[in-house]
Write a protein that holds these residues in place. Structure first.
Motif, PDB file in Angstrom:
ATOM      1  N   GLU A  47       0.841  -1.197   0.000  1.00 51.01           N
ATOM      2  CA  GLU A  47       0.000   0.000   0.000  1.00 51.01           C
ATOM      3  C   GLU A  47       0.879   1.251   0.000  1.00 51.01           C
ATOM      4  O   GLU A  47       1.841   1.340  -0.745  1.00 51.01           O
ATOM      5  CB  GLU A  47      -0.972  -0.042   1.180  1.00 51.01           C
ATOM      6  N   SER A  48       0.591   2.235   0.882  1.00 48.69           N
ATOM      7  CA  SER A  48       1.333   3.498   0.830  1.00 48.69           C
ATOM      8  C   SER A  48       2.791   3.326   1.237  1.00 48.69           C
ATOM      9  O   SER A  48       3.651   4.120   0.830  1.00 48.69           O
ATOM     10  CB  SER A  48       0.666   4.536   1.750  1.00 48.69           C
ATOM     11  N   ARG A  91      -0.502   4.653  -3.503  1.00 45.98           N
ATOM     12  CA  ARG A  91       0.371   3.522  -3.747  1.00 45.98           C
ATOM     13  C   ARG A  91       1.104   3.764  -5.050  1.00 45.98           C
ATOM     14  O   ARG A  91       0.686   4.589  -5.863  1.00 45.98           O
ATOM     15  CB  ARG A  91      -0.408   2.205  -3.789  1.00 45.98           C
TER      16      ARG A  91
END
Length: 315
Positions: A47-48, A91
């Motif tokens: 993800e991030s 992302r």
């Protein structure tokens, strides 16, 4: 990755593997189940935090304190990631062809194992959710501007100009991955110091270049005057310098090729009766000798080329 992989990774992890970065690396091993996960699956699992990991992987090669392809290539890639962060990406965006490429299971295991070993040392001073407002999406978008500036600084062909911006990017990437705002704050301070350091390098570099050009011009005038005073034809002397430059350049190329081949040569091919430690020392001495000879020949070629330019009036 199969179900056994997480256990393998945890068993091969360092003594400390409970930090924020280690937990995210282990989460990849647990969530990705296919034998050869795709690149897209890996970054979707991060993800991030994948943005921070990508920044870290792209910045480490740029730590080489020399201008050239490393800074230009990796600095450009870091700038592309910083632009994604600037426009609010949660992302990492990757081309679809790259997202579909599989990652070999063995390579992934080795990367996670190496990452866990590294994270065990990097996480000593990290703490999750500290100054968390510096790691959220709005803060990342604002911080993308200094990150982009650091990437541009790495691209510039400035000797010793890569180190400070790269350290700032590494601190920011670790802060994003660990959600530690203090690490991000440290990256901002390093980035400010990097701007000052780059300005100093640019000023001193310009002054040094001007001084070197003036000195070479004076040496060229004195060299031509000296040769003319003893009756040496400048065209003939330039031809001799050119011949020596070609000869030393060929010798330097041959020595560098031999040095590269020596480095890649298997060290097990030798007399089995010889002591392994002595064999290793002999191989090391030979490798250093080849590098030294190649360096001397390279410098000699450069001197001959400069002499040729001075004799022909190009300097």
């Amino acid at each position: 990755m199969n179900d056994v992989a997480p256990n393998e990774e945890m068993s091969s992890a360092p003594r400390r593997h409970n930090g924020p970065i280690s937990r995210r690396l282990l989460a990849i091993a647990r969530t990705v189940r296919s034998d050869e996960p795709s690149v897209g699956e890996l970054f979707d699992g991060l993800e991030s935090e994948g943005l921070g990991l990508t920044l870290l992987l792209l910045t480490l090669p740029a730590l080489i304190p020399l201008p050239g392809p490393f800074g230009m290539v990796f600095g450009t890639l870091v700038a592309l990631v910083a632009l994604q962060i600037l426009f609010g990406a949660e992302r990492l965006w990757l081309p679809e062809t790259l997202r579909r490429r599989p990652v070999p299971q063995r390579l992934l295991r080795n990367v996670i194992r190496a990452g866990l070993d590294w994270a065990g040392f990097a996480e000593r001073g990290l703490r999750e959710e500290r100054l968390v407002w510096l790691t959220g999406r709005p803060a990342r978008m604002l911080l993308a501007l200094p990150l982009l500036l650091m990437a541009v600084t790495i691209i510039l062909p400035i000797p010793m100009g890569n180190v400070m911006p790269a350290l700032a990017l590494i601190a920011a990437s670790i802060g994003f991955m660990a959600c530690d705002g203090l690490a991000v704050l440290v990256s901002i301070l390093i980035a400010m110091a990097a701007v000052v350091w780059t300005a100093v390098l640019l000023y001193t570099g310009a002054a040094a270049a001007d001084y070197a050009a003036t000195l070479l011009a004076r040496l060229a005038v004195q060299l031509r005057a000296m040769l003319e005073s003893v009756g040496v034809d400048l065209g003939f002397a330039a031809g001799v310098a050119t011949a020596f430059a070609i000869a030393t350049g060929i010798a330097a190329l041959a020595f560098w090729i031999q040095a590269v081949r020596h480095r890649r040569r298997p060290r097990t091919v030798a007399d089995p009766a010889q002591d392994p430690r002595e064999r290793t020392r002999a191989m090391t001495r030979r490798g250093r000798g080849l590098v030294a000879a190649a360096s001397i020949a390279t410098v000699a070629a450069a001197v001959c080329i400069a002499t040729r330019f001075m004799l022909t009036g190009w300097i």
